[in-house]
Write an enzyme that holds these catalytic residues in place. Structure first.
Site, PDB file in Angstrom:
ATOM      1  N   GLU A  31      52.835 -72.125 -58.253  1.00 46.05           N
ATOM      2  CA  GLU A  31      51.622 -72.830 -57.801  1.00 46.05           C
ATOM      3  C   GLU A  31      50.759 -73.318 -58.946  1.00 46.05           C
ATOM      4  O   GLU A  31      50.028 -74.288 -58.814  1.00 46.05           O
ATOM      5  CB  GLU A  31      50.711 -71.954 -56.938  1.00 46.05           C
ATOM      6  CG  GLU A  31      51.342 -71.169 -55.861  1.00 46.05           C
ATOM      7  CD  GLU A  31      51.451 -69.714 -56.279  1.00 46.05           C
ATOM      8  OE1 GLU A  31      52.312 -69.438 -57.149  1.00 46.05           O
ATOM      9  OE2 GLU A  31      50.719 -68.871 -55.764  1.00 46.05           O
ATOM     10  N   HIS A  37      44.154 -74.696 -62.503  1.00 43.99           N
ATOM     11  CA  HIS A  37      43.958 -73.328 -62.975  1.00 43.99           C
ATOM     12  C   HIS A  37      42.576 -73.185 -63.603  1.00 43.99           C
ATOM     13  O   HIS A  37      41.893 -74.177 -63.835  1.00 43.99           O
ATOM     14  CB  HIS A  37      45.052 -72.979 -63.995  1.00 43.99           C
ATOM     15  CG  HIS A  37      45.197 -74.009 -65.064  1.00 43.99           C
ATOM     16  ND1 HIS A  37      46.052 -75.084 -64.952  1.00 43.99           N
ATOM     17  CD2 HIS A  37      44.549 -74.169 -66.244  1.00 43.99           C
ATOM     18  CE1 HIS A  37      45.934 -75.856 -66.029  1.00 43.99           C
ATOM     19  NE2 HIS A  37      45.020 -75.335 -66.838  1.00 43.99           N
ATOM     20  N   LYS A  52      57.268 -59.493 -69.785  1.00 45.55           N
ATOM     21  CA  LYS A  52      56.430 -60.228 -70.735  1.00 45.55           C
ATOM     22  C   LYS A  52      55.168 -59.490 -71.145  1.00 45.55           C
ATOM     23  O   LYS A  52      54.328 -60.050 -71.858  1.00 45.55           O
ATOM     24  CB  LYS A  52      56.091 -61.594 -70.145  1.00 45.55           C
ATOM     25  CG  LYS A  52      57.338 -62.454 -70.058  1.00 45.55           C
ATOM     26  CD  LYS A  52      57.012 -63.905 -69.868  1.00 45.55           C
ATOM     27  CE  LYS A  52      58.284 -64.738 -69.935  1.00 45.55           C
ATOM     28  NZ  LYS A  52      58.245 -65.873 -69.017  1.00 45.55           N
ATOM     29  N   CYS A  70      45.733 -63.979 -58.962  1.00 42.27           N
ATOM     30  CA  CYS A  70      46.825 -64.831 -58.477  1.00 42.27           C
ATOM     31  C   CYS A  70      46.147 -65.819 -57.535  1.00 42.27           C
ATOM     32  O   CYS A  70      45.008 -66.215 -57.783  1.00 42.27           O
ATOM     33  CB  CYS A  70      47.924 -64.004 -57.827  1.00 42.27           C
ATOM     34  SG  CYS A  70      47.350 -62.913 -56.516  1.00 42.27           S
TER      35      CYS A  70
HETATM   36 ZN   LIG Z   1      44.236 -76.150 -68.538  1.00 40.42          ZN
END
Ligand SMILES: [Zn+2]
Length: 159
Positions: A31, A37, A52, A70
């Site tokens: 997504e 973001h 990670k 999230c």
């Molecule tokens: Zn950015």
């Protein structure tokens, strides 16, 4: 030594972000690439998160607060925050991280509250939140302001 994980609201995060020691960790999966973001956030997708963690520790070097989220911060966000806390508790790498938080209502809540979002693409976000809130938003209103000032001047002259 287990760290507690606490929740933080979007507006609390906005004021917290003005301090340079906060890293925002986005654990959404695909997504992120089409929903935008939070500016400056790091991306560590939940599906490969555990592998990670060491690179996240690296990426968050110098930060003492990590804020996970999230889409809704109900499943993946809290899960990854917990995994990260467990990792630190094993003492492999202390990294100077003091608090682990989860952004309440996740990215969707953040965006729905009208908080600034970034839509840059590429592996690393180049946007930043806080002091450098940027120019594109200002362009249109400024032009509007200019023309209304002109109208005002005209009216004054006629009078
Ligand atoms: Zn950015």
């Amino acid at each position: 030594m287990a760290r507690t994980i606490s929740y933080i609201t979007g507006s609390e995060l906005l004021s917290l972000k003005e301090r340079a020691n906060v890293a925002i960790v986005d654990v959404r999966d695909e997504e992120r690439s089409y929903d935008g973001h939070i500016a400056g956030s790091l991306h560590f997708a939940s599906d490969s998160f555990v592998d990670k963690i060491p690179s996240l520790v690296q990426a968050a070097k110098g930060k003492d607060t990590l804020v996970f989220h999230c889409a809704l911060s109900q499943v993946r966000g809290p899960k990854c925050a917990r995994r990260f806390a467990d990792y630190l508790a094993q003492g492999k790498n202390d990294a100077g991280i003091k608090s682990i938080m989860i952004l309440e209502r996740g990215y969707n809540g953040w965006e729905a509250s009208g908080n600034p979002v970034c839509r840059c693409s590429g592996p690393t976000c180049t946007g930043s939140l806080g002091a450098k809130r940027n120019i594109p938003i200002l362009t249109k209103p400024y032009v509007g302001l200019k023309s209304s000032t002109l109208n005002l001047t005209k009216k004054c002259v006629i009078m």
